[in-house]
Design a protein around this motif. Structure first.
Motif, PDB file in Angstrom:
ATOM      1  N   SER A  10      26.453-117.651 -25.144  1.00  0.00           N
ATOM      2  CA  SER A  10      26.225-117.391 -26.559  1.00  0.00           C
ATOM      3  C   SER A  10      26.669-118.594 -27.362  1.00  0.00           C
ATOM      4  O   SER A  10      27.742-119.134 -27.128  1.00  0.00           O
ATOM      5  N   GLU A  15      21.480-117.062 -28.420  1.00  0.00           N
ATOM      6  CA  GLU A  15      21.785-116.574 -27.075  1.00  0.00           C
ATOM      7  C   GLU A  15      20.899-117.308 -26.073  1.00  0.00           C
ATOM      8  O   GLU A  15      19.760-117.656 -26.384  1.00  0.00           O
ATOM      9  N   HIS A  68      11.390-129.607 -23.898  1.00  0.00           N
ATOM     10  CA  HIS A  68      11.621-128.484 -22.970  1.00  0.00           C
ATOM     11  C   HIS A  68      10.772-127.247 -23.243  1.00  0.00           C
ATOM     12  O   HIS A  68      10.777-126.313 -22.445  1.00  0.00           O
ATOM     13  N   ARG A  83      14.361-125.500 -17.617  1.00  0.00           N
ATOM     14  CA  ARG A  83      15.797-125.610 -17.355  1.00  0.00           C
ATOM     15  C   ARG A  83      16.091-127.023 -16.866  1.00  0.00           C
ATOM     16  O   ARG A  83      15.557-127.475 -15.869  1.00  0.00           O
TER      17      ARG A  83
HETATM   18  C1  Q0Z Z   1      21.296-125.313 -24.109  1.00  0.00           C
HETATM   19  C2  Q0Z Z   1      23.210-123.210 -26.013  1.00  0.00           C
HETATM   20  C3  Q0Z Z   1      22.311-121.129 -26.808  1.00  0.00           C
HETATM   21  C4  Q0Z Z   1      24.491-121.167 -25.956  1.00  0.00           C
HETATM   22  C5  Q0Z Z   1      22.492-125.140 -22.310  1.00  0.00           C
HETATM   23  N1  Q0Z Z   1      16.493-126.622 -21.622  1.00  0.00           N
HETATM   24  C6  Q0Z Z   1      17.816-126.424 -21.309  1.00  0.00           C
HETATM   25  N2  Q0Z Z   1      18.201-126.590 -20.019  1.00  0.00           N
HETATM   26  C7  Q0Z Z   1      19.489-126.395 -19.683  1.00  0.00           C
HETATM   27  N3  Q0Z Z   1      20.427-126.023 -20.543  1.00  0.00           N
HETATM   28  C8  Q0Z Z   1      20.120-125.840 -21.854  1.00  0.00           C
HETATM   29  C9  Q0Z Z   1      18.781-126.037 -22.268  1.00  0.00           C
HETATM   30 CL1  Q0Z Z   1      18.258-125.833 -23.870  1.00  0.00          CL
HETATM   31  C10 Q0Z Z   1      21.229-125.448 -22.745  1.00  0.00           C
HETATM   32  N4  Q0Z Z   1      22.545-124.939 -24.437  1.00  0.00           N
HETATM   33  C11 Q0Z Z   1      23.081-124.694 -25.768  1.00  0.00           C
HETATM   34  C12 Q0Z Z   1      22.187-122.497 -26.572  1.00  0.00           C
HETATM   35  C13 Q0Z Z   1      23.459-120.464 -26.522  1.00  0.00           C
HETATM   36  C14 Q0Z Z   1      24.380-122.536 -25.722  1.00  0.00           C
HETATM   37  F1  Q0Z Z   1      21.288-120.454 -27.321  1.00  0.00           F
HETATM   38  N5  Q0Z Z   1      23.282-124.831 -23.350  1.00  0.00           N
END
Ligand code: Q0Z
Length: 287
Positions: A10, A15, A68, A83
């Motif tokens: 979160s 989220e 992405h 991802r």
């Molecule tokens: C984005 C975050 C949220 C908590 C990880 N394409 C991606 N691949 C891997 N990891 C991420 C993404 Cl966008 C990633 N966050 C920030 C967003 C809630 C944290 F909605 N953390």
């Protein structure tokens, strides 16, 4: 067939879920934070505005860098995304002197190792945009870092690549915004790396939650600028004498309505798309 969705984390107002090994679901809520506290009152459609704006800019900047975004869902607040292996730095570009950039400049005359001219005032436009990365703090505030610290985290070559790309993205979007009467004072970008080692723009991009947007017709350097989206909320909270610690105050109806209208106005001015058209069919922002 599996439809089990794992909750990964979160944010204050978002989220993150895992759809499968290769795909995430990013869901933007209608929660709003001010002075770093999430308020108990929501702003209807705020998450849709941010999701729609971000998707719009992913579409508009697709020629500069891949991103992405895989799909925008019918609810208008959820995006399916690739991802990635995220880089451990926030890629900030500043065209104007605000927030921690202004604080650092006052204390040292520098921001992230960029020596700036003497005598600049708060909110002043910089001679040219600068790349001012920060670490990703798990709790508390991100810490501004210089080139050496950034390169130690991602490598010299990758650092040069994200610096160049971040500046290109800022130039492109800030020019578009300026033509629409909106100053993009600064922006925070996040990049990931795909299986082939290529950089991919990720997370959210060029939304009011990741950027400072200022209405150009109200811009006056020499002090802080009113926030495009949150100024009613800040002014209301200040009027209460709230101490800015949890829990925050409930917002009255007129502050909610005024704030929602500002988010919708930002969406419509920047995209040129009627927000009702987005609600009916979110993919209009990708056309
Ligand atoms: C984005 C975050 C949220 C908590 C990880 N394409 C991606 N691949 C891997 N990891 C991420 C993404 Cl966008 C990633 N966050 C920030 C967003 C809630 C944290 F909605 N953390």
């Amino acid at each position: 067939m599996s439809d089990t969705v794992m909750h990964l984390g979160s944010g204050k107002v978002r989220e993150l879920y895992a759809l499968d090994a290769d795909r995430l679901l990013l869901v933007a809520s209608d929660r709003i934070s001010t002075f770093d506290v999430v308020l108990p009152t929501e702003i209807p459609d705020k998450g849709r505005v941010l999701t729609g704006l971000s998707a719009f800019w992913f579409g508009q900047t697709g020629a500069l860098v891949q991103n992405h975004l895989l799909a925008l869902r019918e609810d208008g607040r959820s995006t399916e995304c690739r991802r990635l292996e995220m880089l451990p730095i926030e890629c900030v570009v500043r065209g104007y002197l605000a927030g921690s950039g202004w604080k650092d400049y006052l204390a040292s005359g520098e921001v992230c190792g960029h020596r700036l001219p003497a005598g600049l005032v708060e909110s002043q436009q910089l001679p040219e945009p600068i790349f001012t990365p920060a670490t990703k703090a798990q709790t508390g505030h991100d810490e501004n870092i210089d080139r050496a610290a950034g390169a130690a985290l991602v490598g010299e070559e990758r650092y040069d690549e994200v610096e160049r790309l971040s500046l290109e993205l800022y130039r492109s979007v800030s020019e578009r915004a300026a033509a629409l009467g909106i100053i993009l004072a600064d922006t925070k970008l996040e990049f990931g790396v795909d299986e082939e080692g290529r950089l991919v723009l990720a997370d959210e991009a060029f939304t009011p939650d990741s950027s400072r947007f200022w209405p150009a017709d109200e811009y006056r350097s020499g002090g802080p600028q009113p926030s495009f989206d949150k100024q009613f909320v800040r002014d209301y909270c200040e009027s209460l004498g709230w101490d800015k610690t949890y829990p925050g105050p409930e917002l009255p109806e007129d502050v909610v309505a005024g704030t929602r209208a500002r988010y919708v106005e930002a969406f419509e001015r920047l995209t040129g798309i009627a927000f009702d058209d987005y609600l009916a069919s979110p993919e209009v922002v990708l056309a």
